[in-house]
Design a protein around this motif. Structure first.
Motif, short mmCIF file in Angstrom:
data_model
loop_
_atom_site.label_atom_id
_atom_site.label_comp_id
_atom_site.label_asym_id
_atom_site.label_seq_id
_atom_site.Cartn_x
_atom_site.Cartn_y
_atom_site.Cartn_z
N ILE A 1 23.59 30.40 89.60
CA ILE A 1 24.76 30.68 90.43
C ILE A 1 25.94 31.15 89.58
CG2 ILE A 1 26.49 29.60 91.93
CD1 ILE A 1 24.18 27.84 93.03
N LEU A 2 26.16 30.49 88.42
CA LEU A 2 27.29 30.85 87.57
C LEU A 2 27.11 32.21 86.90
CD1 LEU A 2 28.13 27.42 85.87
CD2 LEU A 2 29.25 28.49 87.85
N ASP B 1 27.38 34.97 89.10
CA ASP B 1 28.73 34.92 89.66
C ASP B 1 28.68 34.92 91.19
OD1 ASP B 1 31.47 34.71 89.56
OD2 ASP B 1 31.81 36.88 89.45
N HIS C 1 29.26 33.28 94.96
CA HIS C 1 30.22 32.47 95.70
C HIS C 1 29.76 32.38 97.16
CE1 HIS C 1 33.31 32.56 92.46
NE2 HIS C 1 32.72 33.70 92.17
N ASP C 2 30.25 31.37 97.87
CA ASP C 2 29.88 31.18 99.28
C ASP C 2 28.36 31.15 99.46
OD1 ASP C 2 32.55 31.08 100.19
OD2 ASP C 2 32.67 33.26 100.20
N ARG D 1 28.82 27.39 100.25
CA ARG D 1 29.33 27.50 101.63
C ARG D 1 28.61 26.53 102.56
NH1 ARG D 1 29.91 32.88 105.41
NH2 ARG D 1 29.94 31.81 107.42
N GLU E 1 32.37 24.06 94.72
CA GLU E 1 33.29 25.16 95.03
C GLU E 1 32.57 26.49 95.21
OE1 GLU E 1 32.80 25.09 90.60
OE2 GLU E 1 33.10 23.57 92.18
N ARG E 2 31.33 26.58 94.72
CA ARG E 2 30.55 27.83 94.85
C ARG E 2 29.70 27.86 96.12
NH1 ARG E 2 30.34 31.52 90.46
NH2 ARG E 2 31.95 30.90 88.97
#
Length: 272
Positions: free
Chosen positions: A94-95, A98, A100-101, A126, A123-124
Motif C-alpha cells: 500500500i505504501l 502510494d 489511498h482510500d 476506506r 489512514e490509507r
C-alpha cells in the motif's frame, strides 16, 4: 478444489454466533475503487485471479497480494516467516504503490493480516471486508481464536510448517504450499483508535448443506464482529466462495463499501 477445502478446514473453527445478516446497503454508484485482496493460509494471489478480473472489468483498480513464502513467492518460504512478515507485505504494498482510500479485503487467515494492516495504516483505508475470515481481538493469535495455543491436529504441523501433503512434487501451479507455524501463533495488535473507527463488513460464507443458524452458532469471529457494530452479511457458498462464484463475490465486495458500522455511527451521533 477439494484439497483447498481441506487445507482451510481449520477456518471452520473461526465460524461464530447466532446473529441476523444485515440488509444490503447501496453501493457507491459508478465509483471506481481501489482494492487490495489478501488470500488465506497456504494460498497466494492466484486465488483471487477470477474475482480480481471481474473487478478490473468493472473499471476498478485491483492489487492481488501474495504473502511471503506462499504462491509465486514460495521460493522464499521459511519457518522464520511470521504474521508480522505478512502484515509488512501488505503495508508496504500500500505504501510503495502510494495507495489511498483502499478497500482492504482478507479471506480466512488473511483476516489476521488485514487486522494488523488496519492497526498500522488506518489512514490509507476506506473500508475493510472480512470474507469468511479470522477476526481477532488485540493481542490474539489465530490459535487463540481456536480456543488453544496450538493446532488440534499436530500431525499436520512438521518442521515448523503447516504441511499440505496432498500437493505432490510434480503438481502444476497454482497450488497450496506449506505455511510457517509462526504465522499462527504470533499475536496481532488491534488497538489504534483510528483503526477501531474504520468501516468494516464481515461476510460469512454459508454452504448449501448448512443453515445460517448452524453456521452462526460456531462462528466466534462473527460474534466478535457483531459486538463491534460491524455490518454482518452472508453469502451462499463454501469457504472458498470467491473461486466458486467470483462474479458474485466481486459484486458483494463492491456493495459492502456502502456499509456503515453501527457502533461508529452511534458514537459520532452522541459525541459532544
Amino acid at each position: 478444489m477439494k484439497s483447498r477445502h481441506l487445507v482451510l478446514a481449520f477456518a471452520v473453527s473461526l465460524l461464530a454466533p447466532l446473529a441476523p445478516a444485515s440488509s444490503p446497503t447501496a453501493a457507491p454508484s459508478g465509483e471506481k475503487l481501489t482494492f487490495v485482496l489478501v488470500h488465506g493460509a497456504t494460498a497466494g494471489g492466484w486465488e483471487w485471479k477470477s474475482t480480481g478480473a471481474h473487478l478490473l472489468a468493472d473499471g476498478h483498480t485491483v492489487y492481488r497480494a501474495t504473502l511471503t513464502g506462499l504462491g509465486e513467492r514460495m521460493h522464499l518460504n521459511s519457518p522464520d516467516i511470521d504474521l508480522k512478515t505478512h502484515i509488512d507485505d501488505v503495508v508496504n504494498l500500500i505504501l510503495f504503490e502510494d495507495l489511498h482510500d483502499v478497500v482492504l479485503t482478507g479471506h480466512s487467515y488473511g483476516g489476521m493480516v488485514i487486522t494488523g494492516v488496519m492497526d498500522r495504516i488506518p489512514e490509507r483505508l476506506r473500508h475493510v471486508v472480512y470474507l469468511d475470515a479470522a477476526v481477532p481481538g488485540d493481542g490474539m493469535s489465530i490459535w487463540d481464536i481456536f480456543g488453544g495455543d496450538q493446532p488440534r491436529d499436530t500431525t499436520r504441523f512438521v518442521d515448523g510448517f503447516m504441511q499440505v501433503p496432498w500437493v505432490g512434487p510434480d503438481a502444476k501451479p497454482p497450488h497450496s504450499v506449506k505455511h510457517s507455524i509462526k504465522c499462527f501463533n504470533q499475536p496481532v495488535s488491534y488497538k489504534n483508535p483510528a483503526a477501531l473507527d474504520l468501516q468494516v463488513t464481515y461476510v460469512a460464507f454459508v454452504p448449501k448443506d448448512q443453515s445460517i443458524e448452524e453456521r452462526a452458532a460456531r462462528d466466534k469471529s462473527w460474534q466478535r464482529a457483531e459486538s463491534r457494530g460491524w455490518t454482518i452479511r452472508t453469502f451462499p457458498g463454501g469457504h472458498v466462495a470467491q473461486q466458486e462464484d467470483p462474479r458474485g463475490v466481486a459484486s458483494l465486495i463492491v456493495e459492502s463499501v456502502g456499509d456503515r458500522n453501527k457502533a461508529v455511527a452511534e458514537r459520532k451521533t452522541n459525541a459532544p
